[in-house]
Write a protein that holds these residues in place. Structure first.
Motif, PDB file in Angstrom:
ATOM      1  N   SER A  95       0.905  -1.174   0.043  1.00 43.59           N
ATOM      2  CA  SER A  95       0.125  -0.203   0.028  1.00 43.59           C
ATOM      3  C   SER A  95       0.737   1.076  -0.015  1.00 43.59           C
ATOM      4  CB  SER A  95      -0.862  -0.042   1.139  1.00 43.59           C
ATOM      5  OG  SER A  95      -1.632   1.000   1.400  1.00 43.59           O
ATOM      6  N   ALA A  96       0.538   2.227  -0.708  1.00 42.70           N
ATOM      7  CA  ALA A  96       0.783   3.607  -0.604  1.00 42.70           C
ATOM      8  C   ALA A  96       0.443   4.623   0.256  1.00 42.70           C
ATOM      9  CB  ALA A  96       0.799   4.042  -2.127  1.00 42.70           C
ATOM     10  N   TYR A  97      -0.439   4.022   1.238  1.00 42.33           N
ATOM     11  CA  TYR A  97      -1.136   4.583   2.200  1.00 42.33           C
ATOM     12  C   TYR A  97      -0.047   5.380   3.076  1.00 42.33           C
ATOM     13  CZ  TYR A  97      -2.926   5.882   6.992  1.00 42.33           C
ATOM     14  OH  TYR A  97      -2.802   6.242   7.902  1.00 42.33           O
ATOM     15  N   TYR A  98       0.767   4.653   3.440  1.00 38.71           N
ATOM     16  CA  TYR A  98       2.020   5.022   4.294  1.00 38.71           C
ATOM     17  C   TYR A  98       2.627   6.217   3.727  1.00 38.71           C
ATOM     18  CZ  TYR A  98       0.248   0.847   6.668  1.00 38.71           C
ATOM     19  OH  TYR A  98      -0.707   0.028   7.345  1.00 38.71           O
ATOM     20  N   ILE A  99       3.097   6.218   2.614  1.00 37.36           N
ATOM     21  CA  ILE A  99       3.726   7.224   2.140  1.00 37.36           C
ATOM     22  C   ILE A  99       2.934   8.510   2.035  1.00 37.36           C
ATOM     23  CG2 ILE A  99       4.896   8.192  -0.121  1.00 37.36           C
ATOM     24  CD1 ILE A  99       5.484   5.200  -0.759  1.00 37.36           C
ATOM     25  N   LEU A 100       1.830   8.188   1.679  1.00 36.60           N
ATOM     26  CA  LEU A 100       0.884   9.685   1.754  1.00 36.60           C
ATOM     27  C   LEU A 100       0.566   9.998   3.135  1.00 36.60           C
ATOM     28  CD1 LEU A 100      -1.804   8.457  -0.845  1.00 36.60           C
ATOM     29  CD2 LEU A 100       0.267  10.158  -1.379  1.00 36.60           C
ATOM     30  N   ALA A 101       0.252   9.125   4.098  1.00 42.33           N
ATOM     31  CA  ALA A 101      -0.110   9.515   5.515  1.00 42.33           C
ATOM     32  C   ALA A 101       1.408  10.109   5.992  1.00 42.33           C
ATOM     33  CB  ALA A 101      -0.284   8.275   6.306  1.00 42.33           C
ATOM     34  N   GLY A 102       2.547   9.498   5.864  1.00 46.94           N
ATOM     35  CA  GLY A 102       3.735  10.166   6.272  1.00 46.94           C
ATOM     36  C   GLY A 102       3.902  11.551   5.960  1.00 46.94           C
ATOM     37  N   ALA A 103       3.908  11.788   4.445  1.00 48.32           N
ATOM     38  CA  ALA A 103       3.991  13.105   3.940  1.00 48.32           C
ATOM     39  C   ALA A 103       3.033  14.167   4.486  1.00 48.32           C
ATOM     40  CB  ALA A 103       4.044  13.021   2.622  1.00 48.32           C
ATOM     41  N   ALA A 104       1.881  13.548   4.747  1.00 52.28           N
ATOM     42  CA  ALA A 104       0.839  14.586   5.207  1.00 52.28           C
ATOM     43  C   ALA A 104       1.123  15.104   6.701  1.00 52.28           C
ATOM     44  CB  ALA A 104      -0.441  13.965   5.011  1.00 52.28           C
ATOM     45  N   ILE A 105       1.543  14.060   7.525  1.00 53.33           N
ATOM     46  CA  ILE A 105       1.996  14.249   8.965  1.00 53.33           C
ATOM     47  C   ILE A 105       3.283  15.175   8.865  1.00 53.33           C
ATOM     48  CG2 ILE A 105       2.743  13.449  10.885  1.00 53.33           C
ATOM     49  CD1 ILE A 105       0.884  11.089  10.462  1.00 53.33           C
ATOM     50  N   LEU A 106       4.280  15.041   7.924  1.00 53.98           N
ATOM     51  CA  LEU A 106       5.322  15.966   7.954  1.00 53.98           C
ATOM     52  C   LEU A 106       4.950  17.402   7.472  1.00 53.98           C
ATOM     53  CD1 LEU A 106       7.998  13.188   6.350  1.00 53.98           C
ATOM     54  CD2 LEU A 106       8.027  14.367   8.914  1.00 53.98           C
ATOM     55  N   ALA A 107       4.014  17.440   6.743  1.00 56.80           N
ATOM     56  CA  ALA A 107       3.589  18.816   6.345  1.00 56.80           C
ATOM     57  C   ALA A 107       2.802  19.422   7.272  1.00 56.80           C
ATOM     58  CB  ALA A 107       2.721  18.779   5.032  1.00 56.80           C
ATOM     59  N   SER A 108       2.105  18.826   8.155  1.00 62.31           N
ATOM     60  CA  SER A 108       1.392  19.251   9.205  1.00 62.31           C
ATOM     61  C   SER A 108       2.382  19.730  10.304  1.00 62.31           C
ATOM     62  CB  SER A 108       0.574  18.087   9.863  1.00 62.31           C
ATOM     63  OG  SER A 108      -0.017  18.682  10.985  1.00 62.31           O
ATOM     64  N   ALA A 109       3.669  18.884  10.623  1.00 63.43           N
ATOM     65  CA  ALA A 109       4.534  19.294  11.352  1.00 63.43           C
ATOM     66  C   ALA A 109       5.108  20.711  11.021  1.00 63.43           C
ATOM     67  CB  ALA A 109       5.645  18.264  11.414  1.00 63.43           C
TER      68      ALA A 109
END
Length: 96
Positions: free
Chosen positions: A29-43
């Motif tokens: 799944s590519a979900y973890y890439i998208l979620a990780g990138a979104a959380i980094l952007a949120s940070a």
């Protein structure tokens, strides 16, 4: 307090993004890439004191809930590892 919050978000984002790249390389799944990138952007947004960081994290949480329900159905035990940490981090952000 803000720096601790940013640190938690950074560690979580990297913890999802880096193994997610390997998982996607294996065909997962590519979900973890998208979620990780979104959380980094949120940070980054939280570090800059932008409310959009909270909104981005909230959107990620809703997307994660939809993904988890699609993948695991209504099985509570299968949903817990997909949701519990992100929900706890959301609670932290609410009180930040």
């Amino acid at each position: 307090m803000r720096l601790l919050t940013v640190l938690l978000l950074l560690l979580t984002g990297l913890g999802l993004l880096v193994p997610g790249l390997y998982l996607a390389w294996l065909g997962g799944s590519a979900y973890y890439i998208l979620a990780g990138a979104a959380i980094l952007a949120s940070a980054w947004l939280v570090l800059r004191r932008r409310a959009a960081g909270m909104w981005l994290y909230g959107g990620l949480l809703l997307g994660t809930l939809a993904w988890a329900l699609w993948e695991a159905g209504l099985d509570g035990w299968a949903l817990m590892p997909r949701l519990i940490f992100l929900m706890a981090l959301a609670a932290w952000l609410l009180f930040y």
